[in-house]
Design an enzyme around this catalytic site. Sequence first.
Site: not given
Ligand code: PGA
Length: 267
Positions: A20, A22, A105, A107, A175, A181
């Site tokens: 991903n 982003k 997700h 976010e 997740e 992150g």
């Molecule tokens: P990350 O993100 O590996 O940067 O922690 C994972 C995600 O949000 O799918």
Amino acid sequence: MINDWVDKENRMRIPLIAGNWKMNTTIGEAKQLVSAMLPGLDGIKNVDKVLCPPFVSLMAVKELIQRTSVQLGAQDLYFEEKGAYTGEISPLMLADLCEFVIIGHSERRQYFHETGETVNKKIRAALKVGLKPILCIGERLEENEAGKTAQVVTDQLQSALSGIDNLNSLVIAYEPVWAIGTGRAATGQQSNETAGLIRHNVAQLYNRKIADDMRILYGGSVTAENIAEFVAQPEIDGALVGGASLKASQFVSIVQQTAEIRGRLLK
Ligand code: PGA
């Protein structure tokens, strides 16, 4: 019929690693990143490899991965097919372009106020045009600390799948929000327990066979250093990778290790 993501000889779920990206990479950078990954990625067998670049780079990445074993996914969609929804991307627009789509997700839930209801509408819309949803669920830090993880993921799963009979090739990504992150991944054991709970819930909502065939990924600070811990878990079938999917060598190593560990488990 056995689903095509289940290894027919061994009755094992084929792992899936999705990157991903982003809101990162210009079109030029996306092309560079794919070109750097492809030589290592393409030849790795027995793992489904999915890249999820930003919308504007989907076409460019699609051209580069044609005739390779790498598949394409989008990071979101809107649930209406067309109309006056300035700035949105519809399922029909994506259906020709990619196979997968990330939905729900954290976010999007956090910054764009997506609710269980909108996630449910998006899953329905994706399934209707034959896209494979990667449904993201997971608890926030305060929920985790209050011992509410099981309740939160159960509620999120129920509302996301409410009224949906045919899940087609839906994939679930567990997740934990506190792990995304942050560099603070969950442990293999924690994530295996929650993935097991999710599988149990799928069996309750549908049936045992659908639950047994369901691919459940872990996501949250996955790197080449910790991937082995996750894919060695019996309930975890791969990973949704954010930051580490922006580095070609990290991502290839994550996929490679997944193939090796799963290969060993088959023997
Ligand atoms: P990350 O993100 O590996 O940067 O922690 C994972 C995600 O949000 O799918």
